[in-house]
Design an enzyme around this catalytic site. Sequence first.
Site, PDB file in Angstrom:
ATOM      1  N   LYS A  51      14.022  31.129  11.159  1.00 21.74           N
ATOM      2  CA  LYS A  51      13.864  31.449  12.569  1.00 21.74           C
ATOM      3  C   LYS A  51      13.702  30.272  13.121  1.00 21.74           C
ATOM      4  O   LYS A  51      14.328  30.153  14.523  1.00 21.74           O
ATOM      5  CB  LYS A  51      12.363  32.098  12.590  1.00 21.74           C
ATOM      6  CG  LYS A  51      12.391  33.700  11.867  1.00 21.74           C
ATOM      7  CD  LYS A  51      10.988  34.143  11.907  1.00 21.74           C
ATOM      8  CE  LYS A  51      11.180  35.604  11.115  1.00 21.74           C
ATOM      9  NZ  LYS A  51       9.810  36.078  10.831  1.00 21.74           N
ATOM     10  N   GLN A  95       3.560  35.061  10.824  1.00 21.41           N
ATOM     11  CA  GLN A  95       4.206  35.363   9.715  1.00 21.41           C
ATOM     12  C   GLN A  95       3.395  36.221   8.789  1.00 21.41           C
ATOM     13  O   GLN A  95       2.595  35.616   8.495  1.00 21.41           O
ATOM     14  CB  GLN A  95       5.157  34.146   9.056  1.00 21.41           C
ATOM     15  CG  GLN A  95       5.917  34.525   8.202  1.00 21.41           C
ATOM     16  CD  GLN A  95       7.359  35.110   8.181  1.00 21.41           C
ATOM     17  OE1 GLN A  95       7.980  34.979   9.564  1.00 21.41           O
ATOM     18  NE2 GLN A  95       7.617  36.147   7.457  1.00 21.41           N
ATOM     19  N   ASP A 118       6.695  39.942  18.339  1.00 20.05           N
ATOM     20  CA  ASP A 118       7.203  40.732  17.071  1.00 20.05           C
ATOM     21  C   ASP A 118       6.775  42.242  17.614  1.00 20.05           C
ATOM     22  O   ASP A 118       7.114  43.057  16.743  1.00 20.05           O
ATOM     23  CB  ASP A 118       6.184  40.220  16.009  1.00 20.05           C
ATOM     24  CG  ASP A 118       6.702  39.630  14.858  1.00 20.05           C
ATOM     25  OD1 ASP A 118       8.305  39.863  14.737  1.00 20.05           O
ATOM     26  OD2 ASP A 118       6.430  39.037  13.896  1.00 20.05           O
TER      27      ASP A 118
END
Length: 279
Positions: A51, A95, A118
């Site tokens: 990422k 994460q 997200d």
Amino acid sequence: MQILDGKALAAKIREKAAEDVASLKAKGITPSLAVVLIGDDPASHTYVKMKEKACEQTGIYSIVHKMPDDISLDKILETIEMMNKNPNINGILIQLPLPPHIDTQKVIQAVSPTKDVDGFHPFNMGKLVLDLEGFVPCTPLGVMRILKEYDIDPKGLNTCIVGASNIVGKPMMHLLLNKFATVDICHIHTKNLKEHTKKADLLIVGVGKENLITEEMVKEGAIVIDIGINKTSEGKITGDVDFEGVKSKCSYITPVPGGVGPMTIAMLLSNTIKAARKA
Ligand code: NAD
């Protein structure tokens, strides 16, 4: 059978994202992403590196806030609050998975919905259910983008999703329903999985079990999307679908690697740019 080439599509989206970032920068706005990485899970570290690299290549500023495995929930919440208040941060990504002693929902819900790139916050999930504009989780969003690219309209299709997690299966279900697909969603307690998969014109699998879906479970001419990522004993990356067995039976299929995976990262970049624009 046609391969749904997520890798090529992701490259195209990333090129466009770099152009968008350049024009935002010309207006004095640098899109930025803050990643919270907790513990030593090797897969999480690999994903975060990917990422970071993608952000760098696109011109998005990214910072990774690493925390040890035994960090307290309060300390994590404090860090997120700091990020929420920082006007130089547009997107915040936690994460997953988090260490077992941390309440994942509390952490997700601490992220400001306006920086929730997200799309995991209940606010954005609620918007997705109602088909309102918000942040959509990157992996299912990537699947929808692949379908669009290949002119596959979910409207009226019998769709089966295997895997019902909050980050993959459930948002996938709502995205498809919002496009008027008929949706059947299966999980670990589903009885006779084959009965469900066999009826699907569009079969989407995100479980994490190598070869879960075999040729006899797939309808002739079906569109097959494999979200699963598994590492074989030889260290090879595979999906949940027996690709070799299924490929001659379906009309379209995503490979693993090179299918949904690259699209997830491309959608993260798009969501971060969207957050920067909104800010
Ligand atoms: P998860 O463990 O949270 O959820 C797995 C889901 O599969 C659950 O709903 C569970 O009930 C169901 N399931 C388990 N065994 C089953 C079985 N035998 N039959 C039917 N359903 C079963 O996992 P997740 O985070 O949703 O990830 C799923 C897979 O997708 C993993 O392989 C993960 O690595 C992959 N993934 C890929 C991407 C990508 O970018 N390609 C992104 C996220 C997740």
